[in-house]
Design an enzyme around this catalytic site. Structure first.
Site, PDB file in Angstrom:
ATOM      1  N   ARG A  36       0.839  -1.204   0.000  1.00  0.00           N
ATOM      2  CA  ARG A  36       0.000   0.000   0.000  1.00  0.00           C
ATOM      3  C   ARG A  36       0.876   1.257   0.000  1.00  0.00           C
ATOM      4  O   ARG A  36       2.001   1.249  -0.461  1.00  0.00           O
ATOM      5  CB  ARG A  36      -0.949  -0.014   1.199  1.00  0.00           C
ATOM      6  CG  ARG A  36      -1.921  -1.165   1.190  1.00  0.00           C
ATOM      7  CD  ARG A  36      -3.191  -0.899   1.963  1.00  0.00           C
ATOM      8  NE  ARG A  36      -2.999  -0.189   3.218  1.00  0.00           N
ATOM      9  CZ  ARG A  36      -3.996   0.137   4.044  1.00  0.00           C
ATOM     10  NH1 ARG A  36      -5.243  -0.177   3.729  1.00  0.00           N
ATOM     11  NH2 ARG A  36      -3.765   0.767   5.171  1.00  0.00           N
ATOM     12  N   GLY A  39       4.574   1.198   1.517  1.00  0.00           N
ATOM     13  CA  GLY A  39       5.478   0.373   0.722  1.00  0.00           C
ATOM     14  C   GLY A  39       5.861   1.033  -0.589  1.00  0.00           C
ATOM     15  O   GLY A  39       7.030   0.998  -1.004  1.00  0.00           O
ATOM     16  N   HIS A  40       4.891   1.649  -1.237  1.00  0.00           N
ATOM     17  CA  HIS A  40       5.178   2.368  -2.481  1.00  0.00           C
ATOM     18  C   HIS A  40       6.137   3.534  -2.222  1.00  0.00           C
ATOM     19  O   HIS A  40       7.082   3.754  -2.978  1.00  0.00           O
ATOM     20  CB  HIS A  40       3.877   2.901  -3.106  1.00  0.00           C
ATOM     21  CG  HIS A  40       3.101   1.876  -3.857  1.00  0.00           C
ATOM     22  ND1 HIS A  40       2.421   0.853  -3.239  1.00  0.00           N
ATOM     23  CD2 HIS A  40       2.907   1.703  -5.192  1.00  0.00           C
ATOM     24  CE1 HIS A  40       1.832   0.099  -4.159  1.00  0.00           C
ATOM     25  NE2 HIS A  40       2.106   0.600  -5.352  1.00  0.00           N
ATOM     26  N   ARG A  41       5.882   4.246  -1.150  1.00  0.00           N
ATOM     27  CA  ARG A  41       6.725   5.393  -0.818  1.00  0.00           C
ATOM     28  C   ARG A  41       8.164   4.951  -0.525  1.00  0.00           C
ATOM     29  O   ARG A  41       9.123   5.603  -0.946  1.00  0.00           O
ATOM     30  CB  ARG A  41       6.130   6.124   0.388  1.00  0.00           C
ATOM     31  CG  ARG A  41       6.720   7.491   0.654  1.00  0.00           C
ATOM     32  CD  ARG A  41       5.996   8.194   1.783  1.00  0.00           C
ATOM     33  NE  ARG A  41       4.588   8.422   1.466  1.00  0.00           N
ATOM     34  CZ  ARG A  41       3.567   7.830   2.084  1.00  0.00           C
ATOM     35  NH1 ARG A  41       3.793   6.981   3.069  1.00  0.00           N
ATOM     36  NH2 ARG A  41       2.328   8.094   1.725  1.00  0.00           N
TER      37      ARG A  41
END
Length: 205
Positions: A36, A39-41
């Site tokens: 989410r 994790g993407h960041r």
């Protein structure tokens, strides 16, 4: 929606998804990981990656509910998160990780569509309200990373069988089902307004 229905098995190469079109229905068998916002960041902004290699794999925008058991973990519920939340990161995430299928709730925007076209990936939607059903399609939780994010944002690695149905919302050509539907609906709305407004009158007392 088309009636083209097929099962995609990980690891995924371009040939498995190049012929898919928006509206097609697919099922997934193999490996699936949740990822989410956090994790993407971490991947995009810090260039930190999970140990699990995402090349040719699939991620799910979801915050699962997981129970600890004597044998490890049991998936209780895994409802998809609104994918639009990851729009700012998804294209770069695809480029950096080599992921081939992104699954979530609702559509994504132009940046993600461009990333899917450039790197030959697709975005799919999982039907809302089916979180418990989705959990039954998880055969086993095989790994857990980034526990510092907490349960919803952690990187849960699962083996799934016939996970779906998944509706292709962005294909490898960059076609975007939600944006095309929006344009179609707006055109119909304008036509309807053109027909209705001449018959609507307001009086001011």
């Amino acid at each position: 929606m088309n009636n083209n229905l097929k099962t995609i098995t990980t690891p995924i190469d371009d040939a498995q998804i190049l012929d898919l079109k928006i509206g097609d229905v697919i099922y997934l068998t193999g490996m699936l990981a949740t990822c989410r916002d956090d994790g993407h960041r971490r991947v995009v902004e810090s260039s930190r990656f999970p140990n699990f290699d995402l090349r040719g794999m699939t991620i799910l925008h979801a915050g699962p509910i997981v129970k600890t058991t004597n044998d490890g973990y049991e998936m209780i519920s895994i409802g998809p998160t609104t994918s639009r939340r990851m729009e700012a990161y998804e294209s770069e995430f695809i480029e950096k990780t080599g992921v081939k299928i992104i699954i979530g709730k609702g559509g994504m925007g132009a940046k993600t569509a461009a990333g899917c076209k450039k790197h030959k990936a697709i975005h799919c939607i999982f039907p809302g309200g089916c979180a418990v059903t989705a959990a039954t399609e998880v055969e086993k939780i095989v790994g857990l990373e980034w526990e510092d994010f907490g349960m919803p944002e952690a990187f849960w690695i699962m083996r799934v069988k016939n996970f779906g149905p998944l509706i292709v919302s962005i294909d490898t050509a960059g076609n975007n089902l939600f944006e095309l539907n929006k344009a179609s609906f707006n055109a119909k709305k304008e036509l309807a307004l053109t027909e209705i407004l001449p018959h609507v009158h307001y009086s001011h007392n």
